[in-house]
Design an enzyme around this catalytic site. Structure first.
Site, PDB file in Angstrom:
ATOM      1  N   LEU A  13       3.957   2.253   1.274  1.00 48.95           N
ATOM      2  CA  LEU A  13       2.534   1.934   1.103  1.00 48.95           C
ATOM      3  C   LEU A  13       1.992   1.273   2.373  1.00 48.95           C
ATOM      4  CD1 LEU A  13       2.782   0.403  -2.504  1.00 48.95           C
ATOM      5  CD2 LEU A  13       2.894   2.790  -1.807  1.00 48.95           C
ATOM      6  N   ASP A  14       1.647   2.082   3.353  1.00 49.29           N
ATOM      7  CA  ASP A  14       1.253   1.560   4.663  1.00 49.29           C
ATOM      8  C   ASP A  14      -0.247   1.729   4.876  1.00 49.29           C
ATOM      9  OD1 ASP A  14       1.548   0.432   7.134  1.00 49.29           O
ATOM     10  OD2 ASP A  14       2.250   2.250   8.124  1.00 49.29           O
TER      11      ASP A  14
END
Length: 288
Positions: free
Chosen positions: A43-44
């Site tokens: 989850l960047d």
């Protein structure tokens, strides 16, 4: 005026139903090919999303949570059985204390909501598993995580693994340490049971050798199959110390979209890419 408002609401409902129908049709077409059993997400981009839109940092993470709900819904509709989220690395604890507190508070808030909506979670058959060095979490979050795992333990439709206070190197070290402890215990038992010198030597050799299967057994992720796809948002082409052990035959898909921007089409393209390479990946697995 009321008729206009009612008409607008009716139109919105119509478009919503049409969108749901089209999505189901598209998923039906996709299901003709191979559907990944396990998709993992890095989850960047939450912080960059907040800066991009001049929002507070917390708003970036909350937007990311809304995207997460949509993605989990799509995965469930597609029939994906396992989803893993790289939510917070051990290295992330080095960030600004306010940011760490923000993420931990948001996580606690959402886990508590999940516990309050236990009936809905059971209805959809969602099982929640937190993986990592959970002792690094605050006590309220750790207790809430343990309650969530216990409350959803019997659900089987889709399993969501949340890697928090996690790095792959920490997972590997943990697995090796546990393997060595097991081998020492087995060695001690073998020595007690042997009666001759030859038998003792044989027992030592058999019980002290750490094998690949021993390490696999003690990995945090031993409870799930290896991922078929890792999706890392924000265009990053690196694993960032995530699933280094489990990704020998895994496809990496890296859309440029920041995590709060991820949507249906990103997931669809990831699965289409997976289907293109599926036979090749399966062939490589059989060669091992």
């Amino acid at each position: 005026m009321e008729e206009q408002i009612g008409g607008g609401g009716g139109a919105n409902q119509l478009f919503k139903r049409l969108g749901t129908f089209m999505r189901k049709c598209m998923f039906r077409v996709l299901s003709v090919g191979a559907i990944p059993n396990h998709i993992a997400f890095i989850l960047d981009g939450n912080r960059r999303f907040a800066r991009k839109h001049n929002l507070p940092l917390e708003a970036g993470y909350r937007s990311g949570f809304l995207s997460l709900l949509s993605v989990l819904k799509y995965c469930s509709e597609l029939g994906v059985k396992h989803v893993t989220l790289y939510a917070f690395s051990i290295d992330n604890f080095k960030r600004c204390p306010d940011e760490v507190r923000c993420v931990m508070d948001l996580m606690l808030e959402k886990v508590e909501v999940l516990l309050q909506e236990e009936i809905i979670v059971k209805q959809y058959g969602v099982r929640i598993c937190f993986l990592g060095r959970l002792q690094l979490l605050s006590q309220p979050l750790r207790i809430a995580a343990e309650k969530a795992m216990k409350a959803t333990a019997n659900n089987t439709k889709i399993v969501i693994f949340i890697c928090v206070a996690y790095t792959s190197t920490d997972e590997i070290i943990h697995a090796i340490q546990q393997s060595c402890i097991d081998k020492l215990d087995n060695h001690s038992q073998a020595r007690k049971q042997t009666t001759t010198h030859d038998n003792a030597n044989e027992g030592i050799e058999e019980t002290t050798m750490v094998k690949l299967v021993d390490i696999d057994k003690h990995m945090y992720m031993s409870v799930a199959p290896n991922p078929d796809i890792i999706i890392r948002t924000a265009g990053g082409n690196r694993l960032s110390n995530f699933f280094l052990w489990q990704t020998t035959h895994c496809m990496l898909y890296a859309p440029a979209a920041l995590w709060p921007e991820i949507g249906l089409w990103h997931l669809v393209w990831a699965i289409i890419s997976f289907q293109r390479y599926h036979s090749y990946l399966e062939k490589k697995k059989k060669q091992v």
